[in-house]
Each structure stands twice: as C-alpha cells, then as structure tokens.
Design an enzyme around this catalytic site. Structure first.
Site, PDB file in Angstrom:
ATOM      1  N   GLU A 185       0.823  -1.209   0.000  1.00 50.22           N
ATOM      2  CA  GLU A 185       0.000   0.000   0.000  1.00 50.22           C
ATOM      3  C   GLU A 185       0.857   1.259   0.000  1.00 50.22           C
ATOM      4  O   GLU A 185       2.027   1.231   0.380  1.00 50.22           O
ATOM      5  CB  GLU A 185      -0.933   0.023   1.217  1.00 50.22           C
ATOM      6  CG  GLU A 185      -0.328  -0.443   2.537  1.00 50.22           C
ATOM      7  CD  GLU A 185       0.748   0.442   3.107  1.00 50.22           C
ATOM      8  OE1 GLU A 185       0.660   1.689   2.949  1.00 50.22           O
ATOM      9  OE2 GLU A 185       1.696  -0.087   3.704  1.00 50.22           O
ATOM     10  N   GLU A 328       4.477  -0.222   1.547  1.00 55.93           N
ATOM     11  CA  GLU A 328       4.720  -0.468   0.121  1.00 55.93           C
ATOM     12  C   GLU A 328       4.685  -1.947  -0.240  1.00 55.93           C
ATOM     13  O   GLU A 328       4.700  -2.305  -1.407  1.00 55.93           O
ATOM     14  CB  GLU A 328       6.067   0.124  -0.347  1.00 55.93           C
ATOM     15  CG  GLU A 328       6.230   1.602  -0.138  1.00 55.93           C
ATOM     16  CD  GLU A 328       7.593   2.119  -0.581  1.00 55.93           C
ATOM     17  OE1 GLU A 328       8.382   1.333  -1.176  1.00 55.93           O
ATOM     18  OE2 GLU A 328       7.901   3.292  -0.329  1.00 55.93           O
TER      19      GLU A 328
END
Length: 360
Positions: A185, A328
């Site tokens: 994310e 991430e």
C-alpha cells in the site's frame, strides 16, 4: 442489496477450504526428510501450509507479484502524519518512473528487482493526476477518502468498487503467472484508518493499537489517538459488519487490498501480508470469510504498535523482526525467498528412504 454487494457475497462463497490432505502428506514427508524432525523450524510449518494452499506435498510457488494499492485520506487534514498528503502522488510517480536500474525508484521496486518480483501499482484513490505508465492500473474510485474523524470515510458502494479494483488487479497478476501475491500500500495517513479499523474489530483501546506511522512525535501521537477516539465515538459502524467498518473507518487502498486477498484465496494462491495496514485489511477479510485465513501468510513483525495484536488475533507468528515500518509491500517482498525455500525443502530434499540411509 445492490448488484455490487451481491457480487461481493458471491465472491466470498467461491473461496474453498485449503487441501488438508495435501497438508497431511506434506507433514509426513517433512518428518521423513534427511534431517532431525523440526530442524528447519518455522520453515517446516510454512511448507506444510503452502502444500495445503497449492494442493500438493511438493508445492512449486516461484513467481511473486507485488500489488501496491494507493489512495489518499481525508483524515490527513487533522495533522495525523509527519508528511503532507502530497507525498502520496509523488511516491506513486516514484514507483512508476524509469531508472537506470529498471522500473521504479522506490524501496519496493529495488527489493522486488532483487528477487525477480513484478510490481503492479493500483490507483484507487490518489488525489492527483498520475503519469501514464504501463505499470499503472488506473481504477480511481474517488480522489481520497472523506475525513473519518467527522464522517464515514467511504460509502458502501465506493468501498465495494475499490474491493473489486483489487480483485481485478490480483486476477491480472495471477494471469501473468504469479503464485505468490504480496499485498502492499501507499497512502499518507493510512496508519490512522488502519488503527481505527483494528480498534473497532478487536474491541481494543486506540492507544493500544496506534503507532507513530511516518514518525510523529509524542504530541502528534497523542493527537492521532484522539482523532481515532473521535472517529470511533461517532458509532457509525459495528464489529458485526466488517464491510461497514471498512467503509466507515478505512481507506480505499485498504479496500483494494481486501480485494487482492479475496481474489488470491479464490484462485488458491498464497497472499503475503506486509505489515500493519495490510493486517487491518486481513482482519476484515477473515471476519467476512474465515476460509481466507488459510491463504494468508505473515511476513515480518512491523514496528507499528498494533501489528502484534493483529497477528495474535489471526493466529500468525511473524517470520522475522527487522523493525520495518515503510509499507509499500517491502516486508512481504523480503519474505518471498523464505517461501521459495520452504517449498523447495519439500520438493528437493530426499527422505531417508529415498537417500538409501535406512538400515536393513
């Protein structure tokens, strides 16, 4: 019930149990390999779980894909992050840019290149126009969520639209050959909705599950906890309705990661969880459909305070603790070689009998 919600419930019903017979065969094989039983520690348990997911005592998960789901958050207006919301589109552009080393200049890109994993970037709610790129999946539902301190972050329909964007991204990665899906994310401020979702679903005090995110100081942390308390005090969702909790307190990228997890489970792929924000999406997934839990795998313990509570609820032990808090999908990427190694132990090691080491 809307057509989208009907499709969602149909998706949940299509998730089948993992193959318990394959797990039993894998456990029996592990116990006969040329080593003392249990000598490979957590890798043995991991290999058995992979066997159950892939339906074989000799699983072959090789190709990994990282799906970085991106969205902005209205709650950043409350000053809950050490960085401004403008960092979200800047980082997404970094994921997409061409560099001398290859596609993308962020940590997830560099780490993914090191293991041969492909990175997909899914825009479900970035509050900016993004550069065109063959690596970008454009599925913007809206330009960021509403301020969850004041009102519901999303409508139910918006939440479902983001979920199905995640489903489609996972399906694309699987069609491209992915066996292992890493949910990742990007969204400045997203540890605030993740903490709010976790507090509501696990009935915990926000102070017990709220961390420093991008690195806020003590005063900002106290303020962040207050913001979450105010959001919970609106009493606009109940733990008995996980999808409603996601709409009320979550984020577009959380919803998209939920879709990645559900699509991965439906396709009988292993889904690797990175950290705290992914953990919040996993709580929702498992409460919606308990079978999903067996397709989810933890990577490492991240530095966010509430991650341990999420893993405890899910019954997972982290594979490592590197004090990661980047997001991430970086922690999930780092776990991929461990998954490949665990599967290789079942496929490639010999049993005592196969090696001719059994006495007459």
């Amino acid at each position: 019930m809307s057509d989208l919600e009907a499709r969602f419930h149909d998706l949940l019903s299509q998730i089948v149990p993992v193959d318990s017979a394959a797990a039993e065969r894998a456990r029996a094989r592990q116990d006969q390999l040329t080593k003392p039983p249990g000598a490979l520690g957590a890798l043995e348990d991991l290999s058995v779980r992979l066997a159950a997911v892939f339906g074989s005592e000799r699983p072959t998960p090789e190709r990994a894909a990282v799906i970085v789901c991106a969205g902005d958050h209205g709650v950043t207006d409350e000053g809950v992050s050490a960085f401004p919301a403008s960092v979200t589109p800047a980082m997404v552009a970094n994921f997409l840019m061409d560099t001398p080393s290859g596609p993308g200049g962020a940590a997830v890109n560099a780490l993914s290149r090191s293991i041969g994993a492909r990175v997909y970037v899914l825009d479900v709610g970035v509050n900016a126009a993004l550069p065109e790129s063959p690596r970008l999946i454009a599925a913007k539902v809206r330009s960021g969520t509403r301020n969850l301190r004041r009102e519901a972050a999303m409508t139910r329909e918006e939440t479902l639209q983001a979920v199905f964007a995640g489903v489609r991204a996972a399906e694309q990665a699987i069609a491209d050959g992915a066996d292992l899906l890493v949910a990742g994310e990007m969204g400045i401020g997203n540890t605030t909705p993740a903490a709010a979702v976790t507090a509501r679903l696990l009935a915990l005090d926000p102070a017990d599950v709220t961390g420093r995110g991008t690195g806020v100081d003590n005063a900002q942390l106290d303020h962040k906890i207050t913001v979450i308390r105010d959001a919970l005090a609106r009493q606009a969702s109940a733990p008995t309705d996980p999808l409603g909790v996601l709409a009320d307190l979550g984020g577009l990228e959380l919803a998209a990661m939920l879709g990645v997890m559900l699509a991965g489970a439906r396709a009988r792929r292993a889904v690797i969880l990175d950290g705290f924000v992914e953990g919040a999406a996993a709580l929702i997934a498992v409460q919606l459909q308990a079978r999903v839990r067996d397709y989810l795998f933890p990577a490492g313990l991240c530095a966010e305070r509430g991650h341990g509570a999420q893993l405890a609820y899910l019954g997972f032990s982290p594979l490592f603790d590197l004090s990661l808090r980047l997001g991430e999908g970086t922690g999930g990427v780092l776990a991929v070689p461990l998954f490949r190694a665990a599967a290789a132990s079942l496929r490639e090691m010999l049993t005592f009998q196969e090696a001719g080491l059994l006495g007459d």
